[in-house]
Scaffold this active site. Structure first.
Site, short mmCIF file in Angstrom:
data_model
loop_
_atom_site.label_atom_id
_atom_site.label_comp_id
_atom_site.label_asym_id
_atom_site.label_seq_id
_atom_site.Cartn_x
_atom_site.Cartn_y
_atom_site.Cartn_z
N GLU A 97 0.84 -1.20 0.00
CA GLU A 97 0.00 0.00 0.00
C GLU A 97 0.88 1.26 0.00
O GLU A 97 0.56 2.25 -0.68
CB GLU A 97 -0.94 -0.01 1.21
N GLU A 136 1.66 6.07 -7.32
CA GLU A 136 0.61 7.00 -7.75
C GLU A 136 1.09 8.45 -7.67
O GLU A 136 0.81 9.25 -8.57
CB GLU A 136 -0.64 6.82 -6.89
#
Length: 181
Positions: free
Chosen positions: A120, A127
């Site tokens: 994560e 991102e």
């Protein structure tokens, strides 16, 4: 709770800004002398970035840990899925300890939790870099990069759920009296 998050964020931000400047600077790229002024990258204004020295190597291990802590705090405060994974992780570890599972089983649960949280964090980093690179423009490869990073987290989460079901659900059902004794 929000006050605690703000306190943590301010501590890590302050720690990241306290980095002493490095004595040696990296040399400029040789081709920069060949560029005209419109091609040369512009320096960001001081208000544009809080860590204008972030491209430099951390001078000691403590600063490196502070940067890592700042990344954890940022991800926790800005990513809903990271918070969800953290809550599920605490519940799974608490359930394993409460059911008095053997250390090996707790280690397996902990490893899968660590894998999900690490992926994560990587997903958030990927991102951010993709968003920094493409800005507000759409690009098919940016979509592929972000989708693949999210899929990696999804796969790890599915495996973590399977590990949790196999290791924690049967003892829980026995403890609750819902499964034969």
């Amino acid at each position: 709770m929000l006050r605690f998050h703000r306190l943590l964020l301010s501590v890590f931000r302050r720690a990241a800004l306290d980095v002493p400047p490095r004595a040696r600077r990296f040399p400029r790229h040789p081709s920069s002398a060949l560029m005209n002024d419109s091609q040369k990258p512009q320096k960001p204004s001081p208000s544009a970035t809080r860590r204008d020295q972030a491209w430099k190597i951390a001078p000691n291990l403590l600063i490196s840990f502070r940067y890592a802590g700042a990344g954890l705090v940022h991800t926790f405060l800005t990513q809903r899925n990271f918070r969800l994974h953290t809550v599920v992780a605490v519940v799974a570890i608490g359930l394993g300890v409460g059911l008095q599972r053997p250390p090996v089983e707790l280690a397996l649960v902990g490893l899968t939790i660590g894998l999900v949280l690490a992926l994560e964090l990587l997903n958030t980093a990927i991102e951010s870099v993709v968003d920094l690179t493409v800005g507000k423009n759409y690009h098919d490869l940016a979509k592929v990069a972000k989708d693949c990073a999210a899929a990696a987290v999804l796969m790890a989460a599915i495996v973590a759920v399977l590990v949790g079901v196999v290791l924690l659900v049967p003892p829980l059902l026995v403890t609750l009296g819902w499964w034969g004794v």
